[in-house]
Design a protein around this motif. Structure first.
Motif, short mmCIF file in Angstrom:
data_model
loop_
_atom_site.label_atom_id
_atom_site.label_comp_id
_atom_site.label_asym_id
_atom_site.label_seq_id
_atom_site.Cartn_x
_atom_site.Cartn_y
_atom_site.Cartn_z
N PHE A 138 -3.94 4.86 8.56
CA PHE A 138 -4.34 3.79 9.46
C PHE A 138 -3.61 3.84 10.80
O PHE A 138 -4.10 3.34 11.80
CB PHE A 138 -4.17 2.43 8.79
CG PHE A 138 -5.26 2.11 7.82
CD1 PHE A 138 -6.59 2.19 8.20
CD2 PHE A 138 -4.98 1.75 6.52
CE1 PHE A 138 -7.62 1.92 7.32
CE2 PHE A 138 -6.00 1.47 5.63
CZ PHE A 138 -7.32 1.56 6.02
N ILE A 139 -2.44 4.45 10.82
CA ILE A 139 -1.76 4.70 12.10
C ILE A 139 -2.64 5.59 12.97
O ILE A 139 -2.83 5.34 14.16
CB ILE A 139 -0.38 5.34 11.87
CG1 ILE A 139 0.60 4.30 11.34
CG2 ILE A 139 0.16 5.97 13.15
CD1 ILE A 139 1.93 4.87 10.90
N LEU A 140 -3.20 6.64 12.36
CA LEU A 140 -4.09 7.54 13.09
C LEU A 140 -5.35 6.82 13.54
O LEU A 140 -5.82 7.00 14.67
CB LEU A 140 -4.45 8.74 12.20
CG LEU A 140 -3.29 9.61 11.72
CD1 LEU A 140 -3.81 10.73 10.82
CD2 LEU A 140 -2.52 10.19 12.90
N LEU A 188 7.16 2.17 8.51
CA LEU A 188 6.86 0.78 8.89
C LEU A 188 7.07 0.57 10.38
O LEU A 188 6.31 -0.17 11.03
CB LEU A 188 7.73 -0.19 8.09
CG LEU A 188 7.51 -0.23 6.58
CD1 LEU A 188 8.46 -1.25 5.93
CD2 LEU A 188 6.06 -0.57 6.25
N LEU A 189 8.09 1.21 10.94
CA LEU A 189 8.32 1.12 12.38
C LEU A 189 7.19 1.78 13.16
O LEU A 189 6.74 1.29 14.19
CB LEU A 189 9.66 1.75 12.74
CG LEU A 189 10.91 1.02 12.24
CD1 LEU A 189 12.16 1.84 12.52
CD2 LEU A 189 11.04 -0.35 12.91
N MET A 190 6.72 2.92 12.67
CA MET A 190 5.57 3.60 13.29
C MET A 190 4.34 2.70 13.24
O MET A 190 3.60 2.58 14.22
CB MET A 190 5.28 4.92 12.57
CG MET A 190 6.26 6.04 12.82
SD MET A 190 5.76 7.56 11.96
CE MET A 190 4.22 7.94 12.79
N PHE A 191 4.14 2.09 12.09
CA PHE A 191 2.99 1.21 11.89
C PHE A 191 3.03 0.03 12.87
O PHE A 191 2.04 -0.30 13.51
CB PHE A 191 3.01 0.71 10.44
CG PHE A 191 1.78 -0.05 10.04
CD1 PHE A 191 0.63 0.61 9.66
CD2 PHE A 191 1.78 -1.44 10.01
CE1 PHE A 191 -0.51 -0.09 9.28
CE2 PHE A 191 0.67 -2.15 9.63
CZ PHE A 191 -0.49 -1.47 9.26
N GLU A 192 4.19 -0.60 13.00
CA GLU A 192 4.35 -1.75 13.90
C GLU A 192 4.18 -1.33 15.35
O GLU A 192 3.57 -2.04 16.17
CB GLU A 192 5.72 -2.39 13.68
CG GLU A 192 5.77 -3.88 13.94
CD GLU A 192 5.25 -4.67 12.75
OE1 GLU A 192 5.19 -5.91 12.87
OE2 GLU A 192 4.92 -4.08 11.72
N VAL A 235 0.84 -1.20 0.00
CA VAL A 235 0.00 0.00 0.00
C VAL A 235 0.88 1.26 0.00
O VAL A 235 2.06 1.21 0.33
CB VAL A 235 -0.94 0.04 1.23
CG1 VAL A 235 -1.87 -1.15 1.24
CG2 VAL A 235 -0.15 0.11 2.54
N HIS A 236 0.27 2.40 -0.36
CA HIS A 236 0.98 3.67 -0.34
C HIS A 236 1.31 4.06 1.10
O HIS A 236 0.60 3.70 2.04
CB HIS A 236 0.14 4.76 -0.99
CG HIS A 236 -0.05 4.59 -2.47
ND1 HIS A 236 1.00 4.64 -3.35
CD2 HIS A 236 -1.17 4.38 -3.21
CE1 HIS A 236 0.54 4.46 -4.58
NE2 HIS A 236 -0.77 4.29 -4.52
N SER A 237 2.36 4.84 1.27
CA SER A 237 2.76 5.30 2.61
C SER A 237 1.65 6.12 3.26
O SER A 237 1.43 6.04 4.48
CB SER A 237 4.04 6.13 2.52
OG SER A 237 5.12 5.34 2.11
N PHE A 238 0.92 6.91 2.46
CA PHE A 238 -0.17 7.70 3.01
C PHE A 238 -1.25 6.81 3.61
O PHE A 238 -1.85 7.14 4.64
CB PHE A 238 -0.78 8.61 1.94
CG PHE A 238 -1.89 9.49 2.47
CD1 PHE A 238 -1.58 10.70 3.09
CD2 PHE A 238 -3.22 9.10 2.38
CE1 PHE A 238 -2.59 11.50 3.60
CE2 PHE A 238 -4.23 9.90 2.88
CZ PHE A 238 -3.91 11.11 3.48
N GLY A 247 -8.67 3.59 18.01
CA GLY A 247 -9.11 2.27 18.46
C GLY A 247 -10.62 2.15 18.62
O GLY A 247 -11.40 2.78 17.91
N GLY A 248 -11.03 1.32 19.60
CA GLY A 248 -12.44 1.03 19.82
C GLY A 248 -13.04 1.90 20.89
O GLY A 248 -12.58 3.01 21.17
N SER A 249 -14.07 1.38 21.55
CA SER A 249 -14.79 2.14 22.58
C SER A 249 -14.59 1.50 23.96
O SER A 249 -14.24 0.32 24.06
CB SER A 249 -16.28 2.19 22.25
OG SER A 249 -16.50 2.83 21.01
N PRO A 250 -14.82 2.26 25.04
CA PRO A 250 -14.66 1.71 26.39
C PRO A 250 -15.58 0.51 26.63
O PRO A 250 -16.67 0.42 26.07
CB PRO A 250 -15.07 2.88 27.29
CG PRO A 250 -14.81 4.10 26.46
CD PRO A 250 -15.15 3.69 25.06
N GLY A 251 -15.11 -0.42 27.47
CA GLY A 251 -15.90 -1.61 27.78
C GLY A 251 -15.94 -2.60 26.65
O GLY A 251 -16.82 -3.46 26.61
#
Length: 459
Positions: free
Chosen positions: A308-310, A391-395, A300-303, A315-319
């Motif tokens: 997806f890093i953002l 890639l390091l940020m992603f991991e 995939v492109h770096s963008f 993430g998800g929701s509480p609980g």
């Protein structure tokens, strides 16, 4: 449940419960009959997998299908289930079903682990949670079996369907299909939609399940105002905020992936428009909380990786079974910025004013998560200067948010780098729970000490 942990703080009990489960899982995973023929996993690899399974992250050094026998895969399934629900929740539920009583201190531990405010009618509440979990996973298992039984036969097909149903709902990201994850099913609507719905339901949180289900039961009794708009307005503020942020991230993420990767021949460029939309939707759902994939993310492109890093960071929701700073925490930080830019003293939304301590805690959680992510990424970049920084940020963010998506980097890292990832996975799983519990405790204990006003120039 009176035991040697009685004098400990709630957050410490939660942390130790996860550590104990990791060690138990590790012991079972290293047993000779847990190994698949030709498995190359070392003791360290098994420990890494145990951490990843209990924290429902999904990062692996060797694919589950190539590493563990049927027994080992069943162990990994149990670890995912227990890790997703939380060990203390499982224990409390077992006690509730046996009709025994928990002391108040242990109830407080489970309350913190599931983000519940009070301990009233505790037994019924725990039973309700487990009922929802097994209903969702059971329906997912049945639907997925229609695809995997014809593909693999009754035994392997049913187990694959069960494994993916649990992995999807717990947002674990593991599978028994080998190193290619779900790439063979990239165009399969049944597999994509069922797993995406399981991931969404697992990541939205039980607060929202209960709220929505109660309204659905009462809705037929209403004589007027049965529109979707009024249904939404009848939800609690928490549910409205969690659903709004989640839906915004799903829609914006799907469109971003679709537009950026539309002509990329290595990802979705050669798909039909409908296939592109399905693939974009699935990657957006799984990338935020789960870790499964139907395409090769190394192409995939770096963008796209950055977007997806953002998304993973929120993430998800509480609980829920998902990681990240959580949708409501993200919303409060954004609302704080918006209200401050308007010169508004209070943080307001939908005719509600959010308590100052709640907003402050959200900012603290956000900053601690961000600092951990920055520190982990920095250490990984020092240890792996030859690897592309994105890639390091992603991991790194995949570990701290317990998403578990990897651009095939984890198996290539050294031992110290993997230890850093394990620490980040553990912090990411128990961090939001223990931080929320600690901050709530400090709100009750801290006194308002005030000195002479200090002046500092900003900007």
């Amino acid at each position: 449940m009176r035991n040697w942990m009685d004098g400990w703080h709630t957050s410490l009990k939660i942390s130790v419960s996860f550590l104990v489960m990791i060690l138990i899982g590790f012991i079972f995973l290293i047993l000779p009959f847990s190994q698949a023929p030709g498995s190359e996993a070392t003791l360290f690899d098994h420990f890494f997998h145990a951490v990843s399974l209990v924290t429902v992250t999904g990062l692996v050094i060797h694919p589950v299908a190539h590493t563990y026998s049927l027994f080992g895969q069943i162990v990994s399934l149990i670890l995912m289930q227990v890790g997703g629900l939380g060990l203390m929740t499982i224990v409390a539920s077992a006690i509730a079903f046996m009709g025994k009583k928990m002391n108040l201190r242990d109830k407080m531990v489970v309350q913190a682990s599931i983000n519940r405010e009070d301990a009233t009618d505790f037994r019924s509440f725990m039973r309700l949670i487990l009922r929802y979990v097994f209903v969702f996973e059971g329906i997912g298992f049945i639907l997925l079996s229609f695809r995997f039984v014809p593909d693999f036969g009754w035994g392997k097909g049913l187990f694959t369907a069960l494994y993916l149903a649990v992995s999807g709902f717990t947002n674990g990201g593991f599978d028994t299909l080998g190193a290619v994850s779900l790439t063979a099913y990239v165009h399969d609507p049944l597999v994509n939609i069922v797993i995406a719905l399981l991931i969404f339901l697992g990541g939205i949180g039980f607060h929202v399940w209960f709220d929505v289900s109660q309204l659905i039961r009462k809705w037929p009794q209403r004589s007027r105002r049965k529109s979707l708009r009024y249904f939404f307005q009848e939800l609690t503020l928490h549910s409205r905020l969690a659903l709004s942020v989640s839906l915004y991230l799903i829609v914006s993420g799907t469109l971003t992936f679709l537009l950026v990767e539309f002509n990329n021949p290595d990802t979705i460029g050669n798909f039909t428009t409908g296939q592109k939309l399905l693939a974009s939707f699935f990657q957006t759902i799984t990338m935020r909380t789960a870790g499964m994939t139907t395409i090769d993310f190394t192409e995939v492109h770096s963008f796209t990786l950055f977007s997806f890093i953002l998304s993973m960071f929120v993430g998800g929701s509480p609980g829920s079974t998902a990681g990240g700073i959580k949708t409501t925490t993200f919303a409060m930080v954004v609302l704080l910025i918006i209200n401050e830019s308007k010169g508004q003293k209070n943080v307001n939304i939908w005719n509600y004013t959010l308590p100052v301590n709640l907003v402050r805690n959200a900012v603290v959680i956000f900053l601690i998560f961000l600092a951990t992510f920055i520190a982990g990424t920095g250490l990984l970049s020092l240890l792996n200067p030859e690897v592309n920084f994105i890639l390091l940020m992603f991991e790194s963010v995949s570990a701290i948010t317990t998403v578990g998506m990897s651009a095939r980097l984890t198996p290539t890292l050294g031992v110290i780098s993997r230890i850093i990832l394990m620490l980040m996975m553990f912090i990411g799983r128990i961090g939001p729970i223990t931080m929320a519990e600690t901050l709530a405790r400090k709100d009750k204990e801290t006194k308002n000490i005030q000195f002479t006003d200090g002046k500092i120039i900003l900007g």
